[in-house]
Enzyme design. Structure first.
Site, PDB file in Angstrom:
ATOM      1  N   GLY A  81       0.805  -1.216   0.000  1.00 28.95           N
ATOM      2  CA  GLY A  81       0.000   0.000   0.000  1.00 28.95           C
ATOM      3  C   GLY A  81       0.836   1.264   0.000  1.00 28.95           C
ATOM      4  O   GLY A  81       2.051   1.242  -0.197  1.00 28.95           O
ATOM      5  N   GLN A  82       0.156   2.392   0.223  1.00 27.89           N
ATOM      6  CA  GLN A  82       0.797   3.697   0.120  1.00 27.89           C
ATOM      7  C   GLN A  82       0.787   4.401   1.474  1.00 27.89           C
ATOM      8  O   GLN A  82       1.022   3.755   2.487  1.00 27.89           O
ATOM      9  CB  GLN A  82       0.102   4.484  -0.993  1.00 27.89           C
ATOM     10  CG  GLN A  82       0.148   3.713  -2.325  1.00 27.89           C
ATOM     11  CD  GLN A  82      -0.431   4.474  -3.491  1.00 27.89           C
ATOM     12  OE1 GLN A  82      -0.109   5.629  -3.729  1.00 27.89           O
ATOM     13  NE2 GLN A  82      -1.315   3.828  -4.245  1.00 27.89           N
ATOM     14  N   TYR A  83       0.547   5.703   1.514  1.00 33.60           N
ATOM     15  CA  TYR A  83       0.534   6.406   2.800  1.00 33.60           C
ATOM     16  C   TYR A  83      -0.817   6.229   3.487  1.00 33.60           C
ATOM     17  O   TYR A  83      -1.874   6.252   2.842  1.00 33.60           O
ATOM     18  CB  TYR A  83       0.776   7.909   2.596  1.00 33.60           C
ATOM     19  CG  TYR A  83       2.228   8.268   2.412  1.00 33.60           C
ATOM     20  CD1 TYR A  83       3.107   8.294   3.477  1.00 33.60           C
ATOM     21  CD2 TYR A  83       2.707   8.588   1.145  1.00 33.60           C
ATOM     22  CE1 TYR A  83       4.438   8.623   3.300  1.00 33.60           C
ATOM     23  CE2 TYR A  83       4.037   8.921   0.954  1.00 33.60           C
ATOM     24  CZ  TYR A  83       4.905   8.936   2.040  1.00 33.60           C
ATOM     25  OH  TYR A  83       6.225   9.264   1.852  1.00 33.60           O
ATOM     26  N   TYR A  85      -2.817   7.072   7.587  1.00 33.57           N
ATOM     27  CA  TYR A  85      -2.745   7.754   8.890  1.00 33.57           C
ATOM     28  C   TYR A  85      -3.223   6.803   9.974  1.00 33.57           C
ATOM     29  O   TYR A  85      -4.175   6.043   9.770  1.00 33.57           O
ATOM     30  CB  TYR A  85      -3.642   8.999   8.871  1.00 33.57           C
ATOM     31  CG  TYR A  85      -3.928   9.553  10.255  1.00 33.57           C
ATOM     32  CD1 TYR A  85      -2.968  10.306  10.940  1.00 33.57           C
ATOM     33  CD2 TYR A  85      -5.150   9.322  10.881  1.00 33.57           C
ATOM     34  CE1 TYR A  85      -3.218  10.799  12.208  1.00 33.57           C
ATOM     35  CE2 TYR A  85      -5.411   9.815  12.153  1.00 33.57           C
ATOM     36  CZ  TYR A  85      -4.443  10.551  12.812  1.00 33.57           C
ATOM     37  OH  TYR A  85      -4.689  11.034  14.081  1.00 33.57           O
ATOM     38  N   ILE A 160      -6.666  -1.329   4.294  1.00 36.18           N
ATOM     39  CA  ILE A 160      -6.073  -2.652   4.480  1.00 36.18           C
ATOM     40  C   ILE A 160      -4.688  -2.661   3.848  1.00 36.18           C
ATOM     41  O   ILE A 160      -4.512  -2.244   2.708  1.00 36.18           O
ATOM     42  CB  ILE A 160      -6.946  -3.743   3.847  1.00 36.18           C
ATOM     43  CG1 ILE A 160      -8.294  -3.826   4.572  1.00 36.18           C
ATOM     44  CG2 ILE A 160      -6.241  -5.107   3.885  1.00 36.18           C
ATOM     45  CD1 ILE A 160      -9.276  -4.789   3.942  1.00 36.18           C
ATOM     46  N   GLY A 161      -3.725  -3.114   4.601  1.00 36.83           N
ATOM     47  CA  GLY A 161      -2.365  -3.268   4.096  1.00 36.83           C
ATOM     48  C   GLY A 161      -1.694  -4.418   4.819  1.00 36.83           C
ATOM     49  O   GLY A 161      -1.646  -4.422   6.053  1.00 36.83           O
ATOM     50  N   GLY A 172      -2.287  -5.202   8.750  1.00 37.64           N
ATOM     51  CA  GLY A 172      -3.686  -5.588   8.720  1.00 37.64           C
ATOM     52  C   GLY A 172      -4.640  -4.492   8.319  1.00 37.64           C
ATOM     53  O   GLY A 172      -4.608  -4.023   7.181  1.00 37.64           O
ATOM     54  N   SER A 174      -7.073  -0.844   9.365  1.00 39.37           N
ATOM     55  CA  SER A 174      -7.395   0.306  10.221  1.00 39.37           C
ATOM     56  C   SER A 174      -8.812   0.741   9.893  1.00 39.37           C
ATOM     57  O   SER A 174      -9.158   0.926   8.723  1.00 39.37           O
ATOM     58  CB  SER A 174      -6.405   1.452  10.034  1.00 39.37           C
ATOM     59  OG  SER A 174      -6.368   1.892   8.691  1.00 39.37           O
ATOM     60  N   CYS A 190      -3.759   6.577   0.859  1.00 40.71           N
ATOM     61  CA  CYS A 190      -3.692   5.428  -0.055  1.00 40.71           C
ATOM     62  C   CYS A 190      -3.511   5.854  -1.503  1.00 40.71           C
ATOM     63  O   CYS A 190      -3.840   5.100  -2.428  1.00 40.71           O
ATOM     64  CB  CYS A 190      -4.937   4.547   0.094  1.00 40.71           C
ATOM     65  SG  CYS A 190      -5.153   3.917   1.776  1.00 40.71           S
TER      66      CYS A 190
END
Length: 225
Positions: A81-83, A85, A160-161, A172, A174, A190
């Site tokens: 995934g990406q960024y 919080y 989800i990541g 997992g 958030s 994301c």
């Protein structure tokens, strides 16, 4: 690592980490647990926790998507995934499962996690949905003004990541219960700039983290492989 309180389990160890869990310390503990699961010396585990305000960068993160790099600490997560919080009011669910026993199918596993979130949100009369090409769970917002092109607005409620090591999962999910949604403005969440984020409380629902935890535990067996 802070002391944990077991929420009860047999083969699967559910634990709740109280307070705000420091990211680097928690990540190290999670990796140690994954190594123990792979070695056969620990059971599968799911940790339920909150982090202090921070941003994490996944393996596909684009530096341009970190729009306010000095706002909160930034951690390289090592997950897909990406960024994203993390912060108070958001339930982070670290999922440490043995896919050697549950089927070595990453796509099916991610789909099952989305189903798990969708079924848990349904307990609060929230219709979570998938979107093609976007991992995570989304909520349509027909009560809000549509996008300029006329499409209905939709916001992300869960990210989800995951990462696998020897087919043991970690990182997992958030799920936004009641975080400060303004904190998401320091990143392009994301990597998706043309959609927003929401939370259960933002949707007008007086849901607590404990309420969500109970729902996640109740829905796990019927949705996860």
């Amino acid at each position: 690592m802070k002391q944990i309180r077991s929420l009860g389990a047999n083969e699967l160890d559910w634990v709740h980490l109280p307070g705000l869990s420091p990211y680097a310390e928690t990540l190290a503990a999670m990796e140690a647990r994954v190594a123990s699961i792979a070695a056969g010396t620990a059971t599968e585990a799911i940790w339920l926790l909150e982090h202090p305000p921070l941003y994490t960068a996944g393996t596909s993160a684009n530096a341009a998507d970190l729009t306010d790099p000095n706002r909160f600490p930034v951690h390289v997560a090592g997950r897909g995934g990406q960024y994203t919080y993390h912060g108070p009011g958001q339930r982070v669910v670290y999922v440490m499962l043995d896919l050697n026993k549950r089927g070595r199918d990453v796509r099916q596993f991610v789909c099952a996690m989305e189903n798990w979130v969708i079924e848990s949100l349904a307990d609060f009369n929230v219709m979570g949905e998938r979107r093609k090409g976007r991992v995570g769970v989304w909520v349509s917002r027909p009560n809000l003004p549509p996008y300029p092109n006329g499409d209905m607005r939709e916001d992300k409620i869960a990210a989800i990541g995951v990462k696998l090591r020897k087919w043991i999962s970690f990182h997992g999910i958030s799920i936004n219960v009641e975080p400060d949604l303004r904190h998401f403005t320091g990143i392009v969440p994301c990597g998706i700039a043309d959609h927003g984020v929401t939370s259960l409380v933002d949707l007008g629902l007086p849901v607590t983290l404990a309420d969500l935890d109970a729902s996640l535990m109740r829905n796990f067996a019927q949705t996860m492989p």
